[in-house]
Scaffold this motif. Structure first.
Motif, PDB file in Angstrom:
ATOM      1  N   ILE A  71       6.754  -3.525  24.760  1.00  0.00           N
ATOM      2  CA  ILE A  71       7.316  -2.529  25.671  1.00  0.00           C
ATOM      3  C   ILE A  71       8.742  -2.253  25.225  1.00  0.00           C
ATOM      4  CG2 ILE A  71       7.885  -1.924  28.045  1.00  0.00           C
ATOM      5  CD1 ILE A  71       5.911  -4.083  28.957  1.00  0.00           C
ATOM      6  N   ALA A  72       9.061  -0.981  25.004  1.00  0.00           N
ATOM      7  CA  ALA A  72      10.430  -0.580  24.686  1.00  0.00           C
ATOM      8  C   ALA A  72      11.124  -0.179  25.986  1.00  0.00           C
ATOM      9  CB  ALA A  72      10.422   0.584  23.701  1.00  0.00           C
ATOM     10  N   PHE A  73      12.150  -0.916  26.344  1.00  0.00           N
ATOM     11  CA  PHE A  73      12.914  -0.612  27.556  1.00  0.00           C
ATOM     12  C   PHE A  73      14.094   0.274  27.171  1.00  0.00           C
ATOM     13  CE2 PHE A  73      10.451  -4.255  28.731  1.00  0.00           C
ATOM     14  CZ  PHE A  73      10.196  -4.092  30.083  1.00  0.00           C
ATOM     15  N   LEU A  74      14.111   1.488  27.708  1.00  0.00           N
ATOM     16  CA  LEU A  74      15.094   2.499  27.342  1.00  0.00           C
ATOM     17  C   LEU A  74      16.099   2.648  28.481  1.00  0.00           C
ATOM     18  CD1 LEU A  74      12.516   5.179  26.100  1.00  0.00           C
ATOM     19  CD2 LEU A  74      13.392   3.178  24.851  1.00  0.00           C
ATOM     20  N   PHE A  75      17.266   2.065  28.321  1.00  0.00           N
ATOM     21  CA  PHE A  75      18.277   2.110  29.372  1.00  0.00           C
ATOM     22  C   PHE A  75      19.178   3.337  29.169  1.00  0.00           C
ATOM     23  CE2 PHE A  75      16.842  -2.188  29.679  1.00  0.00           C
ATOM     24  CZ  PHE A  75      17.040  -2.552  31.003  1.00  0.00           C
ATOM     25  N   ASP A 150      10.599   0.113  15.572  1.00  0.00           N
ATOM     26  CA  ASP A 150       9.544  -0.899  15.580  1.00  0.00           C
ATOM     27  C   ASP A 150       8.200  -0.236  15.850  1.00  0.00           C
ATOM     28  OD1 ASP A 150       7.887  -3.100  15.912  1.00  0.00           O
ATOM     29  OD2 ASP A 150       9.358  -4.252  17.064  1.00  0.00           O
ATOM     30  N   SER A 151       7.296  -0.323  14.886  1.00  0.00           N
ATOM     31  CA  SER A 151       5.971   0.277  15.045  1.00  0.00           C
ATOM     32  C   SER A 151       5.135  -0.446  16.093  1.00  0.00           C
ATOM     33  CB  SER A 151       5.227   0.275  13.708  1.00  0.00           C
ATOM     34  OG  SER A 151       5.055  -1.055  13.236  1.00  0.00           O
ATOM     35  N   SER A 152       5.607  -1.612  16.549  1.00  0.00           N
ATOM     36  CA  SER A 152       4.885  -2.349  17.594  1.00  0.00           C
ATOM     37  C   SER A 152       5.179  -1.815  18.992  1.00  0.00           C
ATOM     38  CB  SER A 152       5.239  -3.840  17.541  1.00  0.00           C
ATOM     39  OG  SER A 152       4.797  -4.413  16.333  1.00  0.00           O
ATOM     40  N   ASN A 153       6.234  -0.999  19.124  1.00  0.00           N
ATOM     41  CA  ASN A 153       6.543  -0.426  20.433  1.00  0.00           C
ATOM     42  C   ASN A 153       5.410   0.507  20.853  1.00  0.00           C
ATOM     43  OD1 ASN A 153       9.042  -1.693  20.778  1.00  0.00           O
ATOM     44  ND2 ASN A 153      10.130  -0.083  19.665  1.00  0.00           N
ATOM     45  N   PHE A 154       4.777   0.180  21.973  1.00  0.00           N
ATOM     46  CA  PHE A 154       3.645   0.986  22.435  1.00  0.00           C
ATOM     47  C   PHE A 154       3.969   1.729  23.724  1.00  0.00           C
ATOM     48  CE2 PHE A 154      -0.117   1.904  24.867  1.00  0.00           C
ATOM     49  CZ  PHE A 154      -0.961   2.457  23.925  1.00  0.00           C
ATOM     50  N   TYR A 155       4.520   1.015  24.708  1.00  0.00           N
ATOM     51  CA  TYR A 155       4.949   1.651  25.953  1.00  0.00           C
ATOM     52  C   TYR A 155       6.466   1.811  25.933  1.00  0.00           C
ATOM     53  CZ  TYR A 155       0.682   1.820  28.788  1.00  0.00           C
ATOM     54  OH  TYR A 155      -0.552   2.143  29.299  1.00  0.00           O
ATOM     55  N   PHE A 156       6.932   2.921  26.522  1.00  0.00           N
ATOM     56  CA  PHE A 156       8.359   3.245  26.517  1.00  0.00           C
ATOM     57  C   PHE A 156       8.788   3.498  27.960  1.00  0.00           C
ATOM     58  CE2 PHE A 156       6.387   4.206  22.561  1.00  0.00           C
ATOM     59  CZ  PHE A 156       7.313   3.897  21.584  1.00  0.00           C
ATOM     60  N   ALA A 157       9.564   2.558  28.519  1.00  0.00           N
ATOM     61  CA  ALA A 157       9.953   2.610  29.927  1.00  0.00           C
ATOM     62  C   ALA A 157      11.404   3.051  30.057  1.00  0.00           C
ATOM     63  CB  ALA A 157       9.758   1.242  30.576  1.00  0.00           C
ATOM     64  N   LEU A 158      11.618   4.203  30.693  1.00  0.00           N
ATOM     65  CA  LEU A 158      12.976   4.703  30.910  1.00  0.00           C
ATOM     66  C   LEU A 158      13.549   4.052  32.166  1.00  0.00           C
ATOM     67  CD1 LEU A 158      15.049   6.728  29.746  1.00  0.00           C
ATOM     68  CD2 LEU A 158      14.185   8.399  31.407  1.00  0.00           C
ATOM     69  N   SER A 226       9.569  12.400  38.990  1.00  0.00           N
ATOM     70  CA  SER A 226      10.671  11.454  38.838  1.00  0.00           C
ATOM     71  C   SER A 226      11.197  11.464  37.409  1.00  0.00           C
ATOM     72  CB  SER A 226      10.195  10.045  39.196  1.00  0.00           C
ATOM     73  OG  SER A 226      11.169   9.077  38.842  1.00  0.00           O
ATOM     74  N   GLN A 227      12.497  11.282  37.269  1.00  0.00           N
ATOM     75  CA  GLN A 227      13.124  11.214  35.946  1.00  0.00           C
ATOM     76  C   GLN A 227      12.662   9.980  35.170  1.00  0.00           C
ATOM     77  OE1 GLN A 227      17.370  10.898  36.205  1.00  0.00           O
ATOM     78  NE2 GLN A 227      17.677  10.747  33.986  1.00  0.00           N
ATOM     79  N   PHE A 228      12.241   8.934  35.883  1.00  0.00           N
ATOM     80  CA  PHE A 228      11.958   7.644  35.241  1.00  0.00           C
ATOM     81  C   PHE A 228      10.457   7.432  35.089  1.00  0.00           C
ATOM     82  CE2 PHE A 228      16.093   7.550  37.169  1.00  0.00           C
ATOM     83  CZ  PHE A 228      16.861   7.193  36.070  1.00  0.00           C
ATOM     84  N   PHE A 229      10.057   7.151  33.852  1.00  0.00           N
ATOM     85  CA  PHE A 229       8.645   7.110  33.491  1.00  0.00           C
ATOM     86  C   PHE A 229       8.351   5.943  32.573  1.00  0.00           C
ATOM     87  CE2 PHE A 229      10.805  10.267  30.653  1.00  0.00           C
ATOM     88  CZ  PHE A 229      10.846   9.489  29.514  1.00  0.00           C
ATOM     89  N   ILE A 230       7.042   5.738  32.308  1.00  0.00           N
ATOM     90  CA  ILE A 230       6.588   4.809  31.263  1.00  0.00           C
ATOM     91  C   ILE A 230       5.571   5.578  30.434  1.00  0.00           C
ATOM     92  CG2 ILE A 230       5.505   2.606  30.721  1.00  0.00           C
ATOM     93  CD1 ILE A 230       6.353   1.575  33.448  1.00  0.00           C
ATOM     94  N   LEU A 231       5.937   5.924  29.203  1.00  0.00           N
ATOM     95  CA  LEU A 231       5.085   6.732  28.344  1.00  0.00           C
ATOM     96  C   LEU A 231       4.436   5.886  27.254  1.00  0.00           C
ATOM     97  CD1 LEU A 231       7.173   9.994  27.677  1.00  0.00           C
ATOM     98  CD2 LEU A 231       5.627   9.470  29.577  1.00  0.00           C
ATOM     99  N   THR A 232       3.229   6.263  26.882  1.00  0.00           N
ATOM    100  CA  THR A 232       2.591   5.650  25.719  1.00  0.00           C
ATOM    101  C   THR A 232       3.238   6.191  24.451  1.00  0.00           C
ATOM    102  OG1 THR A 232       0.936   7.389  25.545  1.00  0.00           O
ATOM    103  CG2 THR A 232       0.385   5.483  26.937  1.00  0.00           C
TER     104      THR A 232
END
Length: 346
Positions: A71-75, A150-158, A226-232
């Motif tokens: 999971i990529a956490f995007l702050f 990182d090619s392992s990042n699958f989910y991206f959580a803003l 919502s501005q905040f999401f979790i994208l594949t």
């Protein structure tokens, strides 16, 4: 001498007043149009997005499989990361399953983050303004950087700086990744709010002027969320490849009171490209019951309790809420007091 009955003096005063207003009004009158994105920033972003999509395409052609998706956490922040000590506890002992990326407004003095956040500021930083397309650009930069990194990042959580986790890391991870051995990346959905029946839609659609959005975005296709999401990863790449809708959403707004591109661009784009691949709801809880000036309810220390955490987790969907906002900085201590026995005890 001129008598007071002659029009010369009133006319002179009027002209002088108009000159003063013309030259000095911008310094004390409110902005009536959102600022455009600088061309240099646009070109920098285009280069970054192109590199990210090409890298992802090359990895795809090689048939790379990922047995430990992350999971990529995007702050996304314009202040210090007030709750970094709480997030530090959240991330502890799970370094193989996540990455962190931070976009901070470079024009502001922000304390360099430490711990798991140290060295996680992304290289491509540009100024952001509330209620403008610059927030969309910042989120896209975070997505592109994470895909390149990182090619392992699958989910991206803003995530925002006023956001907190409502569960332990492994609860969040397991909620997003199923254990079904037959499932594939194409089976995963993005968790993004997509609403089409809100009373505010017409005003927001016309924030840049009437008919400005057509033909690329007809009103019946316009969405809010919502501005905040979790994208594949798949949907993140759709966002980075898009140029057609972005040409419309980056246009500066005339009506700034109805202009929130960060709440419109992602829901509209993904609902047009892959509505069945999106949940249409977010996993970040926000309380809009007593919003002020477009901001949701802010929680303060007297409100923080175990019951609040349990309540914020409750959802009408099949998933519990995973995160919540927004909390005042002085909520850190009571939240840390609850971390072991409540928040991270799943």
């Amino acid at each position: 001498m001129f008598s007071t009955s002659t029009p010369f003096i009133p006319t002179t005063v009027l002209l002088f007043s108009l000159i003063i207003i013309f030259f000095f009004a911008p310094s004390f009158l409110p902005i009536t149009k959102s600022p455009p994105i600088p061309l240099a920033d646009e070109l920098d972003d285009l280069s970054l997005f192109t590199r990210a999509t090409r890298r992802a395409s090359a990895k795809s052609r090689l048939g790379t499989t990922n047995h430990n998706p992350k999971i990529a956490f995007l702050f996304l922040t314009n202040t210090d990361l007030y709750f970094s000590p709480l997030w530090q506890v959240f991330f502890n002992n799970h370094s193989a399953l996540y990455n962190i990326y931070i976009h901070a407004d470079p024009t502001l003095q922000i304390t360099p983050p430490t711990g798991v956040f140290q060295g996680r500021l992304i290289a491509n930083l540009h100024r952001t303004y509330r209620g403008t397309a610059t927030l969309v650009s910042a989120a896209r930069r975070l997505l592109a950087t994470a895909i390149l990194d990182d090619s392992s990042n699958f989910y991206f959580a803003l995530i925002s700086q006023q956001c907190i986790p409502l569960h332990s890391f492994m609860f969040v991870y397991n909620a997003l990744f199923t254990t079904d051995s037959d499932s594939t990346a194409l089976d995963k959905i993005s968790f993004i709010e997509i609403l089409s029946n809100q009373s505010i839609l017409w005003d927001r659609y016309n924030a840049r002027g009437k008919r400005v959005m057509v033909p690329e975005v007809p009103f019946e296709k316009f969405r809010v969320g919502s501005q905040f999401f979790i994208l594949t990863r798949r949907h993140s790449l759709m966002v980075l490849r898009d140029k057609r809708l972005w040409r419309k959403f980056k246009i500066p707004c005339i009506n700034v009171h109805s202009c929130y591109p960060e709440e419109h661009y992602f829901p509209t784009l993904l609902s047009m490209l892959d509505p069945k691949g999106c949940s249409s709801y977010t996993l970040t809880r926000v309380n809009w019951t007593d919003s002020v000036n477009g901001h949701p309810h802010t929680y303060y220390p007297p409100e923080v309790s175990a019951q609040l955490i349990y309540t914020l987790r409750e959802s009408n969907s099949s998933h519990s809420y995973l995160f919540a906002r927004k909390f005042s900085p002085d909520c850190l201590k009571p939240l840390l007091d609850l971390s072991e026995k409540v928040i991270f005890k799943d």
